[in-house]
Design a protein around this motif. Structure first.
Motif: not given
Length: 760
Positions: A587-595, A603-620
């Motif tokens: 989806d992101l490549h389709g708008v911003v291009g290659e980067e 990664a397992v991140e800690e929240y108030s009541t749960v642990w969650q499996l979270v990924s992070v995708i960034e584009g420029k």
């Protein structure tokens, strides 16, 4: 005379990973131009008349089977062209299956479906695997090919399934023709060794084959350009006006009142009057940091739009206009609206200076996918786009207790002075907000939950679609309805039941992306844990998505180590996350291009009541797009990213379009507000949107634009809707999926006095 530019044609079979494949191809062949078409955009004869323009062709992956013409389209015939029309061609997944069936191979179902699974791939070390070492490849398939033994095809790579008993073809080539293909996905973020290396080898083989036969592509001309358009990446400019008004100046007052809570501030600002619109986006728990409160007034512009309409409604005070969209779509109209309302001079550390706040429905994303859809029951339907323009706001920094009062209205110092005095007085009183238990908020309540057996049967139906190759993952959901009876016909102007429910929800289920939106005719109460898309201020804007797939509730014995074992150690949870990561990259490549980069995977991140499996995708985006004087400079590119990323992939599955089409046959009604997004587009060009989950919403047509769709409530009754569901994979168990949905439901149902003993 300069040489003819080399071009690659990528045939897209409506997959959700196509732009990832384009990015991989561009990396392997940086000087080539890549053109992308759908497999049904041209007939085969039409396509054949253009293949001489290209140095190579890629037949991409997609849902379905090569045995179904509607799934593979014109691409299926590329393997059978006359020798005089040969073009080096590379197939991926469905592309490999298409090649194999053209030369006698048979389509079979895998013993065990492989969606988002990593396998070790053994290979010959030649052709496209020349110089390639160990390959760990991501697989997205439930079908595979069984070769007939024909001398035309040669197996280049394979893996073993079913405890090493079943050999599965992972790559092959044609012995005489320039055709190669792989079954796995070389473009996946987790594929190692068989991605860039294999694509580079194919490009070298293709160029060598062309050179040996003195084949060079026809020079590009207007005829080809009219059919294939600009090469990827090609940013789609919305039709926004080049004219814009002078930038407004943000007026700011800073206060340090660490004991003053957001709830208290809202109650000072007429939140308890259900007749008035109100918006708050609250970080009620970590890792959220800022809470945004809109200080609306009679002239605050309110925009509503319903899918299928060629107009929208714009309300300011008592004036409600029906605005024709004419040649624009609603996305371009809003981009133009914001282009007239730029602002500067706000504090750089404050994320929101003013701008649009509200929600977008699930169905407006379905509409953007070009899936035919009609808004059923429009007269009692929530708007699909419901946004209000905020020119006065209060932003709380929960980390250091700072409060920012802001206005983008010229000469608005008096409002800043008066509001400063109001907040300081409230802080001196040290009052604690009252949390009202749900039993005191209604006289009689009835609950209509989904049927457990029906839901579990639909989980099994989803798995049949997964086994047939039509989808890799399906996010199946259902709606629960709560009816409140014998409520006062005329609500109090000093006590809002919906606001009391929000306060109770934030106590029971504090969330980093919570919200209370009262934008008539819709009231939305949300405790969303999932940020969808955020984009920083241009220039140098970063576009970030943070999909969550995988959750474990906290408990005395659930430490980080335990949570990581349960989440990162689960093939099912990691596969769910991986599929959405690859979809979002597309989806992101389709708008911003290659980067586009995956900054964090599972990664397992800690929240108030749960642990969650979270990924992070960034584009420029590229510098030319992100320049201060660009038409994108006010955040229009972020808005474009939002448009082309909806509905959220974590709420559909992959491939997105086919998955949405399937889900529309399995779910009883529209999702509407649920599994859309809520958030803001700031006048500075920044934006932040979260997924509308762990939320409830109601329709109230008594207030707002008199010309917009709406109707008075039925006597003294009030209906709230809660959506819930889960991602169905081949590893899902129907009973466990039903239990997971109930857990998600209970977090919101409790604010209506619900007891688990009612469940069937």
């Amino acid at each position: 005379m300069s040489p003819v530019a080399e071009r690659v044609l990528l045939v897209d079979s409506y997959d959700s990973f196509t732009f990832n494949l384009a990015a991989l191809c561009r990396k392997a062949a940086p000087d080539c131009c890549i053109h992308i078409i759908k497999n049904d955009q041209l007939s085969f004869q039409e396509l054949l008349s253009y293949t001489d323009y290209f140095s190579a062709i890629i037949v991409g992956p997609g849902p379905g089977s090569p045995e179904k013409p509607e799934d593979i389209g014109a691409a299926n015939h590329l393997w059978g062209v006359d020798d005089s029309r040969l073009v080096p061609t590379f197939g991926v997944c469905l592309g490999l299956q298409s090649l194999a069936t053209q030369y006698g191979g048979k389509i079979k179902r895998l013993p065990v479906v492989k969606h988002g699974q990593v396998s070790v791939v053994e290979h010959t070390g030649g052709d496209i695997f020349e110089g390639v070492g160990i390959v760990k490849a991501v697989r997205y398939h439930s079908l595979h090919v069984e070769l007939s033994g024909s001398e035309d095809l040669e197996e280049l790579a394979w893996s073993f399934d079913d405890d090493e008993k079943t050999k599965i073809t992972m790559a092959l080539k044609h012995r005489k023709r320039p055709f190669w293909a792989v079954q796995y996905h070389p473009e996946s973020v987790l594929t190692e060794g068989g991605g860039f290396e294999v694509m580079s080898n194919f490009w070298c083989l293709a160029r060598s084959w062309n050179t040996a036969r003195n084949r060079s592509p026809i020079p590009w001309d207007s005829k080809a350009s009219s059919v294939f358009g600009s090469p990827w990446p090609n940013l789609r400019l919305p039709s926004i006006s080049k004219h814009s008004t002078d930038s407004r100046t943000v007026l700011t007052t800073t206060l340090h009142l660490p004991d003053l809570q957001a709830v208290t501030i809202c109650e000072l600002l007429d939140v308890t009057n259900d007749k008035s619109p109100f918006v708050m986006l609250e970080s009620a728990a970590g890792p959220g940091r800022y809470t945004i409160i809109g200080c609306l007034h009679a002239s605050s512009p309110h925009i509503t739009y319903t899918i299928g309409d060629d107009f929208l409604h714009l309300q300011q005070g008592k004036s409600c206009s029906r605005v024709p969209l004419e040649s624009q779509d609603v996305w371009s109209w809003v981009a133009d609206f914001m282009n007239q309302r730029k602002a500067s001079g706000g504090l750089p550390n404050v994320p929101f200076w003013g701008g649009l706040v509200g929600y977008l429905s699930y169905e407006i994303g379905v509409e953007a996918l070009s899936i035919p859809i009609t808004a059923a029951g429009k007269q009692l339907r929530h708007p699909d786009m419901n946004l209000v323009f905020v020119d006065r706001s209060i932003v709380l920094d929960l980390e250091d207790g700072t409060i920012y009062l802001q206005s983008i209205l010229e000469g608005d110092q008096k409002w800043l002075i008066d509001t400063t005095e109001l907040l300081r007085s409230a802080a001196q009183e040290h009052s604690t907000p009252t949390i009202v238990a749900p039993s005191s908020l209604n006289a009689r309540t009835s609950f209509s939950l989904p049927d457990g057996k029906t839901y579990q049967n639909r989980v099994s139906t989803c798995q049949e679609y997964l086994s047939s190759g039509d989808s890799y993952e399906l996010c199946l959901t259902a709606r629960t309805r709560i009816t409140l009876r014998d409520l006062p016909l005329v609500p109090s102007e000093t006590e809002s039941p919906s606001w009391q429910r929000y306060k109770f929800l934030r106590e029971l289920n504090p969330a980093p992306h919570a919200g209370y939106l009262r934008l008539h005719p819709t009231t939305l109460v949300s405790s969303s844990p999932e940020r969808f898309l955020s984009y920083s201020r241009p220039p140098g804007a970063t576009f970030q998505l943070r999909p969550i797939k995988g959750t474990v509730r906290k408990g005395p014995d659930v430490t980080r180590t335990v949570a990581e074992k349960e989440l990162k150690g689960s093939p099912k949870e990691v596969a769910e996350n991986l599929m959405i990561v690859d979809l979002i990259r597309h989806d992101l490549h389709g708008v911003v291009g290659e980067e586009v980069d995956v900054k964090q995977f599972c990664a397992v991140e800690e929240y108030s009541t749960v642990w969650q499996l979270v990924s992070v995708i960034e584009g420029k985006a590229g510098d030319e797009v992100d320049a201060p004087d660009s038409r994108w400079a006010n955040g229009a590119l972020g808005w474009e990213c939002l448009k082309h990323s909806l509905p959220p992939g974590s709420m559909t599955g992959a491939p997105k379009k086919r998955s949405v089409e399937i889900l529309r046959t399995l779910e009883d009604d529209e999702r509407n507000v649920y599994s859309g997004v809520l958030g803001y587009w700031c006048v500075s060009g920044a934006g932040d949107w979260s997924v509308t989950i762990r939320s409830c919403f109601k329709y109230d047509g008594r207030y707002g634009c008199e010309h917009a769709p709406g109707a008075p409530p039925d006597d003294h009754d009030e209906e709230w809707v809660i959506g819930a569901g889960g991602a169905i994979t081949a590893l899902s168990e129907p009973e466990k999926e039903w239990e997971e949905m109930l857990i998600k439901l209970r977090s919101v149902l409790r604010v209506f006095g619900y007891s688990a003993s009612r469940e069937n």
